[in-house]
Design an enzyme around this catalytic site. Structure first.
Site, PDB file in Angstrom:
ATOM      1  CE  LYS A  13     -28.864  11.660 -15.988  1.00  0.00           C
ATOM      2  NZ  LYS A  13     -27.848  12.336 -16.822  1.00  0.00           N
ATOM      3  NE  ARG A  88     -33.257  12.624 -21.075  1.00  0.00           N
ATOM      4  CZ  ARG A  88     -32.437  11.610 -20.802  1.00  0.00           C
ATOM      5  NH1 ARG A  88     -32.832  10.607 -20.073  1.00  0.00           N
ATOM      6  NH2 ARG A  88     -31.207  11.624 -21.263  1.00  0.00           N
ATOM      7  NE  ARG A 127     -21.855   7.642 -21.461  1.00  0.00           N
ATOM      8  CZ  ARG A 127     -23.022   8.222 -21.131  1.00  0.00           C
ATOM      9  NH1 ARG A 127     -23.368   8.347 -19.865  1.00  0.00           N
ATOM     10  NH2 ARG A 127     -23.814   8.685 -22.059  1.00  0.00           N
ATOM     11  NE  ARG A 160     -14.575   3.884 -26.864  1.00  0.00           N
ATOM     12  CZ  ARG A 160     -13.912   4.628 -25.975  1.00  0.00           C
ATOM     13  NH1 ARG A 160     -14.373   5.812 -25.628  1.00  0.00           N
ATOM     14  NH2 ARG A 160     -12.778   4.204 -25.450  1.00  0.00           N
ATOM     15  NE  ARG A 172     -27.090  12.046 -25.351  1.00  0.00           N
ATOM     16  CZ  ARG A 172     -25.995  11.389 -24.960  1.00  0.00           C
ATOM     17  NH1 ARG A 172     -24.948  11.291 -25.769  1.00  0.00           N
ATOM     18  NH2 ARG A 172     -25.954  10.830 -23.781  1.00  0.00           N
TER      19      ARG A 172
HETATM   20  P1  ADP Z   1     -24.861  10.104 -16.968  1.00  0.00           P
HETATM   21  O1  ADP Z   1     -25.472   8.787 -16.524  1.00  0.00           O
HETATM   22  O2  ADP Z   1     -25.302  11.249 -16.119  1.00  0.00           O
HETATM   23  O3  ADP Z   1     -25.052  10.377 -18.426  1.00  0.00           O
HETATM   24  P2  ADP Z   1     -22.330   8.721 -16.413  1.00  0.00           P
HETATM   25  O4  ADP Z   1     -22.536   8.272 -15.010  1.00  0.00           O
HETATM   26  O5  ADP Z   1     -22.452   7.687 -17.479  1.00  0.00           O
HETATM   27  O6  ADP Z   1     -23.278   9.987 -16.744  1.00  0.00           O
HETATM   28  O7  ADP Z   1     -20.908   9.443 -16.483  1.00  0.00           O
HETATM   29  C1  ADP Z   1     -20.394   9.920 -17.739  1.00  0.00           C
HETATM   30  C2  ADP Z   1     -18.898   9.608 -17.835  1.00  0.00           C
HETATM   31  O8  ADP Z   1     -18.194  10.387 -16.857  1.00  0.00           O
HETATM   32  C3  ADP Z   1     -18.552   8.140 -17.555  1.00  0.00           C
HETATM   33  O9  ADP Z   1     -17.520   7.768 -18.443  1.00  0.00           O
HETATM   34  C4  ADP Z   1     -18.066   8.141 -16.094  1.00  0.00           C
HETATM   35  O10 ADP Z   1     -17.071   7.151 -15.884  1.00  0.00           O
HETATM   36  C5  ADP Z   1     -17.494   9.554 -15.938  1.00  0.00           C
HETATM   37  N1  ADP Z   1     -17.735  10.126 -14.611  1.00  0.00           N
HETATM   38  C6  ADP Z   1     -18.854  10.011 -13.845  1.00  0.00           C
HETATM   39  N2  ADP Z   1     -18.732  10.697 -12.685  1.00  0.00           N
HETATM   40  C7  ADP Z   1     -17.501  11.274 -12.719  1.00  0.00           C
HETATM   41  C8  ADP Z   1     -16.757  12.112 -11.802  1.00  0.00           C
HETATM   42  N3  ADP Z   1     -17.285  12.515 -10.636  1.00  0.00           N
HETATM   43  N4  ADP Z   1     -15.516  12.497 -12.171  1.00  0.00           N
HETATM   44  C9  ADP Z   1     -14.997  12.109 -13.367  1.00  0.00           C
HETATM   45  N5  ADP Z   1     -15.623  11.324 -14.256  1.00  0.00           N
HETATM   46  C10 ADP Z   1     -16.864  10.897 -13.949  1.00  0.00           C
HETATM   47  P1  AMP Z   2     -29.636   8.386 -21.431  1.00  0.00           P
HETATM   48  O1  AMP Z   2     -29.155   6.959 -21.366  1.00  0.00           O
HETATM   49  O2  AMP Z   2     -30.342   8.816 -20.172  1.00  0.00           O
HETATM   50  O3  AMP Z   2     -28.559   9.342 -21.862  1.00  0.00           O
HETATM   51  O4  AMP Z   2     -30.769   8.425 -22.560  1.00  0.00           O
HETATM   52  C1  AMP Z   2     -30.449   8.107 -23.911  1.00  0.00           C
HETATM   53  C2  AMP Z   2     -31.567   8.591 -24.837  1.00  0.00           C
HETATM   54  O5  AMP Z   2     -32.801   7.900 -24.512  1.00  0.00           O
HETATM   55  C3  AMP Z   2     -31.936  10.074 -24.714  1.00  0.00           C
HETATM   56  O6  AMP Z   2     -31.086  10.906 -25.492  1.00  0.00           O
HETATM   57  C4  AMP Z   2     -33.390  10.071 -25.216  1.00  0.00           C
HETATM   58  O7  AMP Z   2     -33.445   9.974 -26.624  1.00  0.00           O
HETATM   59  C5  AMP Z   2     -33.924   8.759 -24.645  1.00  0.00           C
HETATM   60  N1  AMP Z   2     -34.542   8.931 -23.295  1.00  0.00           N
HETATM   61  C6  AMP Z   2     -34.094   8.398 -22.127  1.00  0.00           C
HETATM   62  N2  AMP Z   2     -34.898   8.735 -21.100  1.00  0.00           N
HETATM   63  C7  AMP Z   2     -35.864   9.529 -21.632  1.00  0.00           C
HETATM   64  C8  AMP Z   2     -36.975  10.240 -21.092  1.00  0.00           C
HETATM   65  N3  AMP Z   2     -37.251  10.199 -19.759  1.00  0.00           N
HETATM   66  N4  AMP Z   2     -37.759  10.956 -21.933  1.00  0.00           N
HETATM   67  C9  AMP Z   2     -37.502  11.011 -23.257  1.00  0.00           C
HETATM   68  N5  AMP Z   2     -36.453  10.386 -23.836  1.00  0.00           N
HETATM   69  C10 AMP Z   2     -35.640   9.649 -23.049  1.00  0.00           C
END
Ligand code: ADP
Ligand code: AMP
Length: 216
Positions: A13, A88, A127, A160, A172
């Site tokens: 995302k 969420r 990541r 990280r 999560r």
């Molecule tokens: P989210 O925001 O949904 O938690 P991220 O965008 O941070 O996920 O992506 C999680 C990890 O996966 C990051 O390290 C990113 O670089 C990697 N990633 C994202 N999209 C892809 C993809 N299509 N293929 C491989 N790796 C990806």
């Molecule tokens: P994310 O960066 O989206 O992975 O969110 C990191 C953490 O923030 C999650 O594991 C939750 O603890 C909190 N969080 C983010 N967005 C929400 C939401 N819309 N509702 C509740 N908790 C959230």
């Protein structure tokens, strides 16, 4: 144009939101980023959210709805925004609908990003991001072109997340399947849902999203 990117942690995302933000002039609204900023600033919201986030649980609906409500009133959101990590829960989705209606706005698309669970573990544990500009990387899938240097801003300050470990990810994921995945059915029933293959290469995922936005 206002859209939601919906998917489990690691679905991509944030990666895609940053790309569409640039190509479409929309603003990425990540409640996770906003909450992490509140924790870092030691604000009242941050103090309430810290322990829950570290444990991989969900912060209260009241807090996140309040954050989003304030944020979408800001001038940079008037051209449109990409919600990343919000809503969420079903109450958050209902509150969003009320909020948008009260501000004469609507949702153009909800895009569900589908990724297998094993792949999520691999993505989350590898990541890291640039601590200065927020550019996202991965140990295997997206490494900096020059080792130790951000492609975007040249910084060496990589970070990280403390919650990006396998144990917290499992909590999560439980929160996702229990509280967030019902939103897929909710938006399908409202005829607002488009689902894409989030397992594809990043550029192919972007293409799928652009195709949906072109007709949204
Ligand atoms: P989210 O925001 O949904 O938690 P991220 O965008 O941070 O996920 O992506 C999680 C990890 O996966 C990051 O390290 C990113 O670089 C990697 N990633 C994202 N999209 C892809 C993809 N299509 N293929 C491989 N790796 C990806
Ligand atoms: P994310 O960066 O989206 O992975 O969110 C990191 C953490 O923030 C999650 O594991 C939750 O603890 C909190 N969080 C983010 N967005 C929400 C939401 N819309 N509702 C509740 N908790 C959230």
């Amino acid at each position: 144009m206002n859209i939601i990117l919906l998917g489990p942690p690691g679905a991509g995302k944030g990666t895609q939101a940053r790309l569409i933000e640039n190509s479409r002039g929309l603003v990425q609204l990540s409640t996770g980023d906003m909450l992490r900023a509140a924790v870092a600033a030691g604000s009242e919201v941050g103090l309430k959210a810290k322990a829950v986030m570290e444990a991989g649980g969900l912060v209260s609906d009241e807090i996140v709805i309040g954050i989003i409500s304030d944020r979408i009133d800001e001038p940079d959101c008037q051209n449109g925004f990409i919600l990343d990590g919000f809503p969420r829960t079903l109450p958050q989705a209902a509150a969003l609908e009320d909020l948008l209606a009260s501000k004469n706005k609507s949702l153009n698309a909800v895009i569900e990003m589908r990724v297998d669970d094993e792949k999520l573990v691999e993505r989350i544990t590898g990541r890291f991001t640039c601590g200065d500009c927020g550019e996202g990387y991965h140990d295997t899938f997206r490494t900096p072109k020059e080792e130790g240097k951000c492609d975007n801003c040249g910084s060496s300050n990589f970070k990280r997340r403390a919650d990006d470990n396998e144990e917290t990810l499992r909590t999560r994921l439980l929160s996702y399947y229990k509280e967030t995945s019902p939103l897929i059915g909710y938006y399908f029933a409202k005829d607002n849902l488009a689902s894409i293959d989030g397992m594809a290469d990043m550029s192919e995922v972007t293409n799928q999203i652009e195709t949906i936005l072109a007709s949204a």
